[in-house]
Design an enzyme around this catalytic site. Structure first.
Site, PDB file in Angstrom:
ATOM      1  CE1 TYR A   1       3.775  10.872   6.189  1.00  0.00           C
ATOM      2  CE2 TYR A   1       3.029  10.235   4.010  1.00  0.00           C
ATOM      3  CZ  TYR A   1       3.274  11.217   4.950  1.00  0.00           C
ATOM      4  OH  TYR A   1       3.030  12.520   4.660  1.00  0.00           O
ATOM      5  N   GLY A   2       6.212   4.503   6.101  1.00  0.00           N
ATOM      6  CA  GLY A   2       6.253   3.177   6.708  1.00  0.00           C
ATOM      7  C   GLY A   2       6.902   2.134   5.829  1.00  0.00           C
TER       8      GLY A   2
ATOM      9  CG  ASP B   1       3.576  10.911  -3.355  1.00  0.00           C
ATOM     10  OD1 ASP B   1       4.225  11.541  -4.226  1.00  0.00           O
ATOM     11  OD2 ASP B   1       4.129  10.189  -2.509  1.00  0.00           O
TER      12      ASP B   1
ATOM     13  CG  LEU C   1       6.077  -6.727   0.113  1.00  0.00           C
ATOM     14  CD1 LEU C   1       4.557  -6.618   0.181  1.00  0.00           C
ATOM     15  CD2 LEU C   1       6.501  -7.716  -0.952  1.00  0.00           C
ATOM     16  N   GLY C   2       8.763  -3.010   0.499  1.00  0.00           N
ATOM     17  CA  GLY C   2       9.174  -1.651   0.190  1.00  0.00           C
ATOM     18  C   GLY C   2       9.132  -0.782   1.424  1.00  0.00           C
ATOM     19  CD  GLU C   3      12.368   1.573   5.273  1.00  0.00           C
ATOM     20  OE1 GLU C   3      12.399   2.019   6.418  1.00  0.00           O
ATOM     21  OE2 GLU C   3      13.240   0.830   4.796  1.00  0.00           O
ATOM     22  N   GLY C   4       8.709   3.451   2.451  1.00  0.00           N
ATOM     23  CA  GLY C   4       8.434   4.804   1.991  1.00  0.00           C
ATOM     24  C   GLY C   4       8.574   5.800   3.111  1.00  0.00           C
TER      25      GLY C   4
ATOM     26  CE  LYS D   1       2.353   2.856   4.221  1.00  0.00           C
ATOM     27  NZ  LYS D   1       1.682   3.818   3.333  1.00  0.00           N
TER      28      LYS D   1
END
Length: 186
Positions: free
Chosen positions: A20-21, A133, A15-18, A38
């Site tokens: 931290y994970g 954030d 779904l996504g990557e940031g 996550k």
């Protein structure tokens, strides 16, 4: 703590990557419903400070405009966080969609989103927590395009802010004003 065998990856859908994970779409077998799981970057550490903070923060907050937390589980030495799945993307993706189509988000929708974001932020602040954030990529759209504030790994309780050094874990463009001066507690 949940059982990792209760969850099934959905076509390894990321779904996504940031910072931290990475977040994945999973099926909770027993419930036959989809959720977000996550995983946290950083190898096989037992539990990072950011991960512990995110779990503590999510456990304290219960509000319709904040991502709902369901629990955690360990798998192959790593900790995973289970939250609700927001199927309509992020505020960032909505803005980009309208921009690419040369259209505008209707004013009524903008006001609805703004009010819901303020209600969610009020819940953070009522619990003496600062998100640090808030940005369009961390504002998710749930059912009926309900705003859900997420990605709380950089959130801190006001009491923590005086005892820990504030790391640069936020996006500069969206930094909370508390980063730029002394923070006053109630």
């Amino acid at each position: 703590i949940l059982n990792p065998d209760e969850f099934e990856m959905v076509h390894k859908e990321k779904l996504g990557e940031g910072q931290y994970g990475t977040a994945y779409k999973v099926m909770w077998r027993e419930r036959r419903e989809y959720y977000c799981v996550k995983s946290i970057k950083g190898g096989r550490r037992v539990c990072s400070e950011e991960q512990e903070r995110e779990i503590r923060t999510l456990m304290k907050l219960d509000h319709p405009n904040i991502i709902e937390f369901f629990g955690t589980f360990r798998h192959e030495g790593e900790m995973y966080i289970v939250t609700e799945l927001c199927t309509h993307g992020t505020l960032k993706s909505l803005i980009e969609k309208h921009k690419s189509e040369h259209t505008s988000i209707p004013n009524g929708e903008i006001w609805k989103y703004l009010i819901q974001m303020m209600l969610g932020l009020h819940e953070f602040h009522t619990n003496s927590i600062v998100h640090f954030d808030i940005k369009p990529a961390n504002i998710f759209l749930g059912e009926a395009n309900t705003i859900k504030i997420g990605d709380v790994g950089s959130a801190k309780e006001l009491s923590e802010m005086h005892t820990h050094t504030m790391e640069a874990s936020t996006t500069f463009r969206y930094k909370a004003p508390q980063f730029f001066g002394d923070v006053q507690t109630r």
